[in-house]
Design an enzyme around this catalytic site. Structure first.
Site, PDB file in Angstrom:
ATOM      1  N   GLU A  30      27.537  32.235  16.449  1.00 26.40           N
ATOM      2  CA  GLU A  30      28.594  31.872  15.485  1.00 26.40           C
ATOM      3  C   GLU A  30      28.995  33.025  14.572  1.00 26.40           C
ATOM      4  O   GLU A  30      30.175  33.195  14.255  1.00 26.40           O
ATOM      5  CB  GLU A  30      28.154  30.665  14.634  1.00 26.40           C
ATOM      6  CG  GLU A  30      28.239  29.322  15.338  1.00 26.40           C
ATOM      7  CD  GLU A  30      27.090  29.057  16.285  1.00 26.40           C
ATOM      8  OE1 GLU A  30      26.168  29.898  16.379  1.00 26.40           O
ATOM      9  OE2 GLU A  30      27.099  28.006  16.955  1.00 26.40           O
ATOM     10  N   ASP A  67      30.262  20.416  12.602  1.00 21.16           N
ATOM     11  CA  ASP A  67      31.002  21.664  12.814  1.00 21.16           C
ATOM     12  C   ASP A  67      32.196  21.592  13.765  1.00 21.16           C
ATOM     13  O   ASP A  67      33.353  21.741  13.374  1.00 21.16           O
ATOM     14  CB  ASP A  67      30.038  22.780  13.247  1.00 21.16           C
ATOM     15  CG  ASP A  67      29.070  22.374  14.360  1.00 21.16           C
ATOM     16  OD1 ASP A  67      29.155  21.232  14.838  1.00 21.16           O
ATOM     17  OD2 ASP A  67      28.237  23.203  14.763  1.00 21.16           O
ATOM     18  N   THR A 100      34.664  25.575  21.756  1.00 18.86           N
ATOM     19  CA  THR A 100      33.527  25.828  20.860  1.00 18.86           C
ATOM     20  C   THR A 100      32.431  26.618  21.567  1.00 18.86           C
ATOM     21  O   THR A 100      31.598  27.249  20.921  1.00 18.86           O
ATOM     22  CB  THR A 100      32.975  24.502  20.277  1.00 18.86           C
ATOM     23  OG1 THR A 100      32.079  24.819  19.225  1.00 18.86           O
ATOM     24  CG2 THR A 100      32.278  23.669  21.337  1.00 18.86           C
ATOM     25  N   GLU A 157      17.755  29.817  11.016  1.00 18.98           N
ATOM     26  CA  GLU A 157      18.383  28.519  11.297  1.00 18.98           C
ATOM     27  C   GLU A 157      18.826  27.809  10.029  1.00 18.98           C
ATOM     28  O   GLU A 157      19.806  27.075  10.028  1.00 18.98           O
ATOM     29  CB  GLU A 157      17.438  27.617  12.082  1.00 18.98           C
ATOM     30  CG  GLU A 157      17.489  27.807  13.578  1.00 18.98           C
ATOM     31  CD  GLU A 157      18.829  27.437  14.221  1.00 18.98           C
ATOM     32  OE1 GLU A 157      19.793  28.211  14.075  1.00 18.98           O
ATOM     33  OE2 GLU A 157      18.904  26.392  14.868  1.00 18.98           O
ATOM     34  N   GLU A 200      26.670  18.405  25.011  1.00 14.70           N
ATOM     35  CA  GLU A 200      26.306  19.705  25.590  1.00 14.70           C
ATOM     36  C   GLU A 200      26.876  19.847  26.995  1.00 14.70           C
ATOM     37  O   GLU A 200      27.346  20.920  27.377  1.00 14.70           O
ATOM     38  CB  GLU A 200      24.776  19.881  25.631  1.00 14.70           C
ATOM     39  CG  GLU A 200      24.088  19.882  24.280  1.00 14.70           C
ATOM     40  CD  GLU A 200      24.381  21.114  23.423  1.00 14.70           C
ATOM     41  OE1 GLU A 200      25.111  22.014  23.876  1.00 14.70           O
ATOM     42  OE2 GLU A 200      23.899  21.149  22.278  1.00 14.70           O
TER      43      GLU A 200
HETATM   44  C1  DMJ Z   1      27.127  26.403  20.987  1.00 15.08           C
HETATM   45  O1  DMJ Z   1      26.633  25.707  22.078  1.00 15.08           O
HETATM   46  C2  DMJ Z   1      28.431  25.831  20.544  1.00 15.08           C
HETATM   47  O2  DMJ Z   1      29.089  26.802  19.821  1.00 15.08           O
HETATM   48  C3  DMJ Z   1      28.279  24.584  19.742  1.00 15.08           C
HETATM   49  O3  DMJ Z   1      29.476  24.121  19.201  1.00 15.08           O
HETATM   50  C4  DMJ Z   1      27.282  24.720  18.626  1.00 15.08           C
HETATM   51  N1  DMJ Z   1      26.603  25.933  18.667  1.00 15.08           N
HETATM   52  C5  DMJ Z   1      26.091  26.410  19.907  1.00 15.08           C
HETATM   53  C6  DMJ Z   1      25.525  27.794  19.734  1.00 15.08           C
HETATM   54  O4  DMJ Z   1      24.895  27.988  18.540  1.00 15.08           O
END
Ligand code: DMJ
Length: 934
Positions: A406, A294, A492, A388, A147
């Protein structure tokens, strides 16, 4: 080779650049080339309307960002319901999700480049000054490496990328001298100790001040990490290396990726969800494209785009091929086992996989992207947001929705690829739903339950980093953005990194690549660049025709799990194998099939039946495999059902001395009386009613008047008890189970049903406690006489005022923890038999007897009385309507007569004296600690 690749598919629109740059630009341009092609299908959206929607997005961003800055900054996140900042340590711990919070003004950093995309350059300049002035990256906090990388390092790098772009333009940021980059570098060095493992995979957490090893670090003992956690570093780390010339970051990220690649399951080419960072063994061997994996896939493809390194594309294509072979079951994406990829590992999907259609667009595989996106949109149309997790027949599995971006991301990419105005309408719906259901006076609040529309006091930073960017860009024209978005790649977390990095400081780019890939298999590139001229030459309704069959997938057809049936069966014309959901223990044909699959049915004395599989007894290896899948499905069904039977619990919190709110008992709600989820909690002293079963007029009204009456379950309806105590003047009631030893730890909670008549006359709140929880209150009465409780939908913070009067402040974490431990240990029971025939009819087996292991016999138990737990579902879907989970829950809710004689429970109840003795020890220890500190 690179040039040949760049030229394929979309090469004609690629400007002339150096080869590496060409690669990066080519992939990015896959999206550009496709716009403005759409001419039919959904009605085009006028420029005015698009501008109107764009302005709406700006206003919404102002609302979210403004409230964060006004009420939460410098805290990490806004708590939009209580309108204050979330400061780690000052709020009750939420577990892992708090690991994103490092006391570094997370939301501000995550929002930096969004400000520029949204044309708020002045605000960006102010925000950068604030980051430089206020943010400290050296806090004694344990944070998630993943994160912190995607949100903070990515946020700083995205901010830096756009700061230098603005500076070059000559108007804003003229004072800027790479300060954000210096902070990013400082943070990068702070994260490096996490990579100190033999595998090169990073530890999942690190202490920003003390790293991993020091005793003060309070971390470094973890053995596992998720694949995405270890495989989502390369974009930020490589950008940091290339911006600064310090190669170490890119090297470390590459090493982690190399290791993951080596560890892929060689026959399926899939990766598991969790891996041991020391041994490299897969800890969780299920594999999908959602939570836990993912962005590993995302970063392989994007690393190729940004860095132009062939090996990343090769790896991505290899995984992608496996995903499309095993996980993709259009329109679904279902987790499978890495060793047995024909076996589904779940019957539900998580919301994180909604990014995948966007990635498929970047890959150039538009058709499945359209299909999955449409399926997700149908789920959203049903619930307003993507829950979720949701089942293969689109029922809610986990009901929260933390405003994840997303789906908006995929919508944006699909619009870019197809130019189909349908996706603008989808975006409009997202905006409307956010404003209608998530907007609160102080920002936007996550949904606690998409079915009820209840909120959570939470607005995650990714909402500002990602959601507003994608929504704004969806409606924006090129001239609405002050720079060319096509010159950047989205991380991401939707942070922007410039594609020109591909040609900068690339000395390390080839160091760690695997030698297997000197030659590329050109066929992989057939998919790389979508070319709408080829995709839609004669059929402008292409995308619409793909979507059309999926339009009713959620509402009307109610498919019960569109689960893959083995291709061979289809091809040979053989009957599809028996699905667990269709199985009926009374159907002789089914029993015959079971036998063929090596599954035997054992009738237990208590009326249940047990299924056991011995693969060796199956008629053929194909039957054995069908049997394994059948058992696996049974286990999935079982755990799904158990989950569905569970309801949002209510709380009975003991607030009087010496508990002070630390004991929170899990309680079941009632279908009548005051609804505690909608109203304020009820607080009062407790008194036992006489008669204790509450089935007749109370003989001790003076004792229960103005109090919360305790009544024992049994002998009459719940509603009758409620009326009797209400007539005696009670302000609430707690029904305690008469089934000795029962506990919410081991039995599913249920709602107390009414009596079939009108129960509007019952105004007081009623809650149900299992015997173990109830005995904690009864013991407390014996010990202290006066016991005050709070009935609510959610435990409230402890009462510090009262607590302070009698004992030292207990803000200390360790004491909080021990209080929690005491509560839970007091609820521990020896479960002799988890089932009653009336309740859930199937039990999942422990991991050790997993049917995926052919050597072991696999077994699940089922109740004969209700051997097909989903029969009801089939019946309802025959009517053409989906059974709502809520309805199912209602149907499942018990009546008073449903007492449960077949359940036998152990009696290991921890007496109240021992709980209090434990506490006293804690309090004494705490007093000692306080003295020491003083
Ligand atoms: C984000 O912090 C990023 O996209 C991460 O890769 C996974 N998903 C969260 C938001 O849902």
């Amino acid at each position: 080779m690179s040039e040949a690749r760049g030229g394929r598919g979309c090469g004609s629109s690629v400007p002339q650049r150096a080869p590496w740059s060409l690669v990066a630009a080519a992939a990015a341009l896959c999206l550009v080339a496709a716009t403005s092609v759409w001419t039919a299908g959904a009605a085009p959206m006028s420029r005015e309307e698009r501008q109107k929607l764009g302005n709406q997005v700006l206003e919404m961003f102002d609302h979210a960002y403004g409230n964060y800055m006004e009420h939460a900054y410098p805290a990490d996140e806004l708590m939009p319901l209580t309108c204050r900042g979330r400061v780690r340590g000052q709020e009750p711990s939420r577990g892992d999700v708090d690991d994103a919070l490092g006391k570094f003004s997370l939301t501000l950093i995550d929002s930096l480049d969004t400000l520029v995309v949204l044309n708020k350059t002045k605000e960006f300049e102010d925000a950068v000054r604030k980051v430089l002035r206020d943010v400290n990256l050296d806090n004694d906090v344990v944070v998630s490496v993943f994160e912190t990388n995607i949100r903070v390092l990515g946020g700083l790098l995205g901010g830096h990328s756009l700061a230098i772009m603005l500076k070059e333009k000559g108007e804003y940021m003229q004072w800027y001298n790479d300060e954000l980059l210096q902070m990013a570098k400082q943070l990068g060095y702070k994260l490096l100790p996490a990579f100190n493992t033999t595998s090169g995979l990073p530890y999942p957490r690190i202490n920003l001040k003390f790293g991993i090893r020091k005793p003060e670090a309070r971390t470094g003992t973890e053995t596992d990490t998720c694949t995405a956690c270890a495989g989502t570093l390369i974009l930020e780390f490589a950008a940091l290396s290339r911006f600064t010339g310090a190669t170490i970051f890119e090297e470390y990220a590459r090493k982690a990726l190399d290791f993951l690649w080596e560890k892929r399951q060689r026959s399926s080419n899939l990766v598991g969800v969790t891996i041991n960072i020391h041994t490299g063994d897969w800890v969780r061997k299920d594999s999908g494209v959602g939570a836990g994996i993912d962005s590993y896939y995302e970063y392989l493809l994007k690393a190729y785009v940004l860095l132009g390194d062939d090996s990343f594309l090769e790896r991505f294509n290899t995984h992608y091929d496996a995903i499309m072979r095993y996980i993709s079951q259009p329109p679904l994406l279902l987790d499978v086992h890495i060793h047995k990829p024909m076996l589904n590992a779940r019957t539900w999907m998580d919301a994180l996989l909604a990014f995948f259609p966007g990635l498929q667009v970047l890959k150039g595989d538009i058709r499945p992207a359209i299909e999955t996106h449409e399926m997700l949109y149908q789920v959203i149309k049903k619930h307003n947001f993507l829950p979720e997790a949701f089942t293969t027949d689109f029922r809610v599995h986990w009901a929260q929705h933390p405003l994840r971006p997303e789906f908006a991301e995929s919508t944006y990419f699909l619009y870019k690829a197809t130019g189909d105005p349908y996706y603008l309408e989808v975006g409009k719906t997202l905006i409307e739903n956010l404003n209608k259901y998530a907007r609160v006076p102080c920002g936007f609040a996550a949904m606690k339950d998409v079915r009820t529309g209840s909120h959570e006091d939470r607005m995650d930073s990714f909402f500002l980093a990602e959601m507003f960017k994608y929504l704004y860009l969806l409606f924006a024209d090129k001239e609405d953005i002050i720079f060319d978005i096509e010159d950047y790649i989205f991380t991401t977390e939707a942070h922007l990194l410039p594609l020109w990095l591909s040609t900068t400081n690339q000395s390390i780019s080839k160091k760690n690549t695997t030698s297997e890939y000197t030659e590329l298999d050109d066929s992989n590139f057939d998919w790389t660049c979508p070319n709408t001229q080829i995709l839609f030459p004669n059929d402008p309704l292409y995308a619409q025709s793909i979507r059309e069959p999926l339009k009713n997938v959620v509402d009307k057809s109610c498919p019960r799990g569109i689960i893959r049936v083995r291709e061979e069966s289809f091809r040979s014309g053989a009957k599809p194998p028996l699905r667990a959901r269709d199985f009926m223990a009374t159907n002789p044909e089914h029993l015959e099939i079971l036998k063929k699959m090596g599954v035997s049915l054992i009738h237990l004395k208590d009326g249940r039946v047990q299924l056991v599989q011995h693969a060796i007894q199956a008629a053929s290896s194909i039957d054995a495999e069908d049997g394994l899948r059948f058992m696996q499905e049974m286990i999935e069904l079982s755990s799904q059902q158990q989950k569905e039977q569970q309801l949002p619990p209510r709380a009975v919190q003991i607030v009087s001395h010496p508990f002070f709110g630390r004991v929170v008992l899990t309680a079941g709600p009632a279908q009548f009386g005051l609804d505690l989820s909608k109203h304020k909690e009820t607080r009062g002293f407790v008194a036992s009613s006489k008669p204790y079963n509450g089935c007749s007029e109370l003989t001790n009204p003076e004792a229960v008047m103005g109090k919360i009456a305790l009544i024992q379950r049994g002998q009459c309806m719940f509603a009758e008890k409620a009326r009797n105590i209400q007539n005696a003047g009670a302000i609430g009631g707690i029904v305690i189970d008469d089934n000795e030893g029962s506990s919410s730890d081991t039995a599913p909670l249920f709602q107390m049903a009414g009596d079939g008549k009108d129960t509007d006359d019952i105004k007081i709140p009623m809650l149900f406690l299992f015997s173990k929880e109830g005995s904690i209150i009864l013991d407390a009465i014996r010990e202290y006489e006066e016991v005050e409780v709070l009935l609510s939908d959610k435990a409230k913070d402890r009462d510090p005022e009262m607590e302070n009067e009698e004992q030292p402040s207990s803000e200390n974490d360790s004491q909080n923890q021990s209080a929690e431990q005491i509560t839970s240990s007091s609820q521990e029971v020896d479960l002799v038999d988890q089932e009653s025939p009336e309740e859930s009819s199937l039990n999942s087996q422990p991991e050790s007897s997993s049917p995926t292991d052919t050597d072991n016999a696999a077994s699940v138990s089922a109740s004969e009385q209700n051997s097909n737990p989903v029969e009801n579902h089939e019946t309802t879907s025959l009517d053409g309507e989906c059974t709502d989970l809520d309805n199912q829950l209602q149907e499942q809710s018990e009546t008073e007569e449903d007492s449960n004689p077949n359940v036998s429970w152990g009696k290991k109840v921890q007496p109240i004296d021992s709980i209090l003795a434990d506490w006293n020890e804690d309090i004494e220890a705490f007093e000692m600690m306080e003295k020491d500190e003083l």
